[in-house]
Design a protein around this motif. Structure first.
Motif, PDB file in Angstrom:
ATOM      1  N   THR A 129       0.806  -1.219   0.000  1.00 35.44           N
ATOM      2  CA  THR A 129       0.000   0.000   0.000  1.00 35.44           C
ATOM      3  C   THR A 129       0.839   1.270   0.000  1.00 35.44           C
ATOM      4  OG1 THR A 129      -0.199  -0.125   2.411  1.00 35.44           O
ATOM      5  CG2 THR A 129      -1.967  -1.133   1.097  1.00 35.44           C
ATOM      6  N   SER A 130       2.143   1.159   0.227  1.00 36.12           N
ATOM      7  CA  SER A 130       2.986   2.355   0.166  1.00 36.12           C
ATOM      8  C   SER A 130       3.379   2.701  -1.272  1.00 36.12           C
ATOM      9  CB  SER A 130       4.242   2.172   1.015  1.00 36.12           C
ATOM     10  OG  SER A 130       5.117   1.260   0.401  1.00 36.12           O
ATOM     11  N   ALA A 131       3.246   1.745  -2.168  1.00 38.59           N
ATOM     12  CA  ALA A 131       3.594   1.981  -3.571  1.00 38.59           C
ATOM     13  C   ALA A 131       2.425   2.666  -4.279  1.00 38.59           C
ATOM     14  CB  ALA A 131       3.905   0.654  -4.262  1.00 38.59           C
ATOM     15  N   PRO A 132       2.725   3.546  -5.227  1.00 44.25           N
ATOM     16  CA  PRO A 132       1.646   4.180  -5.990  1.00 44.25           C
ATOM     17  C   PRO A 132       0.773   3.131  -6.678  1.00 44.25           C
ATOM     18  CG  PRO A 132       3.757   5.211  -6.478  1.00 44.25           C
ATOM     19  CD  PRO A 132       4.051   3.996  -5.662  1.00 44.25           C
ATOM     20  N   ASN A 133      -0.513   3.377  -6.731  1.00 42.25           N
ATOM     21  CA  ASN A 133      -1.470   2.476  -7.371  1.00 42.25           C
ATOM     22  C   ASN A 133      -1.807   3.004  -8.757  1.00 42.25           C
ATOM     23  OD1 ASN A 133      -3.144   0.239  -7.507  1.00 42.25           O
ATOM     24  ND2 ASN A 133      -4.866   1.286  -6.597  1.00 42.25           N
ATOM     25  N   LYS A 134      -2.283   2.130  -9.623  1.00 43.48           N
ATOM     26  CA  LYS A 134      -2.623   2.497 -11.002  1.00 43.48           C
ATOM     27  C   LYS A 134      -1.451   3.195 -11.674  1.00 43.48           C
ATOM     28  CE  LYS A 134      -7.567   2.599 -10.325  1.00 43.48           C
ATOM     29  NZ  LYS A 134      -8.795   3.352 -10.377  1.00 43.48           N
ATOM     30  N   THR A 135      -0.310   2.547 -11.574  1.00 41.08           N
ATOM     31  CA  THR A 135       0.940   3.068 -12.100  1.00 41.08           C
ATOM     32  C   THR A 135       1.461   2.118 -13.173  1.00 41.08           C
ATOM     33  OG1 THR A 135       1.425   4.083  -9.964  1.00 41.08           O
ATOM     34  CG2 THR A 135       3.288   3.722 -11.422  1.00 41.08           C
ATOM     35  N   VAL A 136       2.086   2.650 -14.200  1.00 36.18           N
ATOM     36  CA  VAL A 136       2.652   1.830 -15.262  1.00 36.18           C
ATOM     37  C   VAL A 136       4.063   1.412 -14.834  1.00 36.18           C
ATOM     38  CG1 VAL A 136       3.255   1.689 -17.697  1.00 36.18           C
ATOM     39  CG2 VAL A 136       1.254   2.994 -16.995  1.00 36.18           C
ATOM     40  N   TRP A 137       4.121   0.280 -14.121  1.00 40.86           N
ATOM     41  CA  TRP A 137       5.397  -0.271 -13.680  1.00 40.86           C
ATOM     42  C   TRP A 137       6.091  -0.943 -14.871  1.00 40.86           C
ATOM     43  CZ3 TRP A 137       6.574   1.340  -9.023  1.00 40.86           C
ATOM     44  CH2 TRP A 137       5.557   1.613  -8.109  1.00 40.86           C
ATOM     45  N   SER A 138       7.414  -0.796 -14.972  1.00 38.44           N
ATOM     46  CA  SER A 138       8.117  -1.426 -16.088  1.00 38.44           C
ATOM     47  C   SER A 138       9.156  -2.442 -15.636  1.00 38.44           C
ATOM     48  CB  SER A 138       8.755  -0.366 -16.987  1.00 38.44           C
ATOM     49  OG  SER A 138       9.572   0.498 -16.236  1.00 38.44           O
ATOM     50  N   ALA A 139       9.659  -2.344 -14.411  1.00 36.45           N
ATOM     51  CA  ALA A 139      10.643  -3.308 -13.916  1.00 36.45           C
ATOM     52  C   ALA A 139      10.651  -3.265 -12.396  1.00 36.45           C
ATOM     53  CB  ALA A 139      12.029  -2.985 -14.457  1.00 36.45           C
TER      54      ALA A 139
ATOM     55  N   ALA B 232       7.861   5.300   0.502  1.00 33.61           N
ATOM     56  CA  ALA B 232       8.372   5.382  -0.864  1.00 33.61           C
ATOM     57  C   ALA B 232       9.032   6.726  -1.078  1.00 33.61           C
ATOM     58  CB  ALA B 232       7.249   5.194  -1.853  1.00 33.61           C
ATOM     59  N   LYS B 233      10.026   6.755  -1.930  1.00 40.48           N
ATOM     60  CA  LYS B 233      10.710   7.992  -2.252  1.00 40.48           C
ATOM     61  C   LYS B 233      11.002   8.020  -3.731  1.00 40.48           C
ATOM     62  CE  LYS B 233      15.162   8.683  -1.354  1.00 40.48           C
ATOM     63  NZ  LYS B 233      16.407   8.802  -0.617  1.00 40.48           N
ATOM     64  N   PRO B 234      10.305   8.867  -4.517  1.00 39.73           N
ATOM     65  CA  PRO B 234      10.614   8.946  -5.933  1.00 39.73           C
ATOM     66  C   PRO B 234      12.026   9.478  -6.163  1.00 39.73           C
ATOM     67  CG  PRO B 234       8.509   9.968  -5.452  1.00 39.73           C
ATOM     68  CD  PRO B 234       9.179   9.692  -4.136  1.00 39.73           C
ATOM     69  N   VAL B 235      12.691   8.955  -7.155  1.00 41.61           N
ATOM     70  CA  VAL B 235      14.029   9.386  -7.525  1.00 41.61           C
ATOM     71  C   VAL B 235      13.985   9.842  -8.967  1.00 41.61           C
ATOM     72  CG1 VAL B 235      16.413   8.655  -7.804  1.00 41.61           C
ATOM     73  CG2 VAL B 235      15.071   7.750  -5.920  1.00 41.61           C
ATOM     74  N   ALA B 236      14.524  11.010  -9.220  1.00 41.86           N
ATOM     75  CA  ALA B 236      14.527  11.554 -10.585  1.00 41.86           C
ATOM     76  C   ALA B 236      15.437  10.719 -11.475  1.00 41.86           C
ATOM     77  CB  ALA B 236      14.977  13.002 -10.572  1.00 41.86           C
ATOM     78  N   PRO B 237      15.109  10.612 -12.779  1.00 40.48           N
ATOM     79  CA  PRO B 237      15.960   9.837 -13.703  1.00 40.48           C
ATOM     80  C   PRO B 237      17.304  10.495 -13.920  1.00 40.48           C
ATOM     81  CG  PRO B 237      14.108  10.796 -14.877  1.00 40.48           C
ATOM     82  CD  PRO B 237      13.938  11.143 -13.425  1.00 40.48           C
TER      83      PRO B 237
ATOM     84  N   ASP C 136       5.242   5.577 -16.440  1.00 39.46           N
ATOM     85  CA  ASP C 136       4.328   6.717 -16.516  1.00 39.46           C
ATOM     86  C   ASP C 136       3.444   6.688 -15.283  1.00 39.46           C
ATOM     87  OD1 ASP C 136       2.694   8.825 -17.392  1.00 39.46           O
ATOM     88  OD2 ASP C 136       1.382   7.470 -18.481  1.00 39.46           O
ATOM     89  N   ASP C 137       3.302   7.818 -14.635  1.00 33.35           N
ATOM     90  CA  ASP C 137       2.477   7.905 -13.440  1.00 33.35           C
ATOM     91  C   ASP C 137       1.217   8.697 -13.773  1.00 33.35           C
ATOM     92  OD1 ASP C 137       1.562   7.719 -10.876  1.00 33.35           O
ATOM     93  OD2 ASP C 137       3.064   9.050 -10.009  1.00 33.35           O
ATOM     94  N   GLN C 138       0.347   8.119 -14.591  1.00 31.08           N
ATOM     95  CA  GLN C 138      -0.918   8.733 -15.001  1.00 31.08           C
ATOM     96  C   GLN C 138      -0.711  10.111 -15.619  1.00 31.08           C
ATOM     97  OE1 GLN C 138      -3.777   8.545 -11.818  1.00 31.08           O
ATOM     98  NE2 GLN C 138      -3.051   6.544 -11.197  1.00 31.08           N
ATOM     99  N   GLY C 139       0.392  10.252 -16.359  1.00 26.94           N
ATOM    100  CA  GLY C 139       0.645  11.494 -17.073  1.00 26.94           C
ATOM    101  C   GLY C 139       1.256  12.604 -16.252  1.00 26.94           C
ATOM    102  N   SER C 140       1.439  12.392 -14.921  1.00 30.78           N
ATOM    103  CA  SER C 140       1.971  13.462 -14.086  1.00 30.78           C
ATOM    104  C   SER C 140       3.489  13.567 -14.152  1.00 30.78           C
ATOM    105  CB  SER C 140       1.521  13.281 -12.635  1.00 30.78           C
ATOM    106  OG  SER C 140       2.027  12.065 -12.117  1.00 30.78           O
ATOM    107  N   THR C 141       4.159  12.488 -14.533  1.00 26.75           N
ATOM    108  CA  THR C 141       5.613  12.525 -14.671  1.00 26.75           C
ATOM    109  C   THR C 141       6.014  11.703 -15.882  1.00 26.75           C
ATOM    110  OG1 THR C 141       6.011  10.530 -13.387  1.00 26.75           O
ATOM    111  CG2 THR C 141       5.902  12.593 -12.147  1.00 26.75           C
ATOM    112  N   ASP C 142       7.261  11.878 -16.281  1.00 27.85           N
ATOM    113  CA  ASP C 142       7.792  11.092 -17.388  1.00 27.85           C
ATOM    114  C   ASP C 142       8.320   9.747 -16.920  1.00 27.85           C
ATOM    115  OD1 ASP C 142       7.211  12.982 -19.298  1.00 27.85           O
ATOM    116  OD2 ASP C 142       9.131  13.989 -19.055  1.00 27.85           O
ATOM    117  N   GLY C 143       8.262   9.485 -15.645  1.00 27.71           N
ATOM    118  CA  GLY C 143       8.773   8.246 -15.088  1.00 27.71           C
ATOM    119  C   GLY C 143       9.785   8.527 -13.995  1.00 27.71           C
TER     120      GLY C 143
END
Length: 134
Positions: free
Chosen positions: A81-91, A129-134, A107-114
């Protein structure tokens, strides 16, 4: 569906396999037999899976969905439940003992590029969770 991806413990005893638009399958006898997981309750559009080196911890990601986690060699799974839901996971991957999980978001529902999502400690301990920029 068809077989999509799999992961194996370092000794080759435990395997986890995903069928796209299907189920998650577990083996504890080096792949001689596989058992379908029933704890998730429905088929999913699976994208990626990872396993700790001893095979006790497993994490799997659903395309445009959630991350599921097991700490009992895949006998049962829970939604992280700490991970974003309805997210396009790739790996997805984890460290050797399964205490840290990292997953890429295409892709996070269009809000970020990943981004890369990090989850220390494991979900059973309520990670943050902590998002990390590419």
């Amino acid at each position: 569906g068809w077989w999509w991806t799999l992961s194996m413990s370092s000794d080759g005893k435990h395997l986890a396999a995903l069928a796209e638009f299907g189920n998650l399958w577990m083996s504890s006898d080096s792949g001689a037999t596989f058992v379908v997981d029933t704890s998730i309750g429905e088929t999913q559009d699976w994208q990626a899976i990872s396993m700790s080196s001893d095979g006790t911890r497993v994490a799997a990601a659903v395309w445009y969905g959630s991350i599921y986690y097991s700490s009992n060699s895949g006998a049962s799974f829970m939604k992280d439940t700490s991970a974003p839901n309805k997210t396009v996971w790739s790996a997805i991957t984890m460290d050797l003992d399964g205490s840290k999980i990292a997953a890429t978001v295409q892709d996070d529902q269009g809000s970020t590029d990943g981004y890369i999502w990090l989850s220390p400690p494991p979900p059973a301990s309520s990670p943050t969770a902590k998002p990390v920029a590419p």
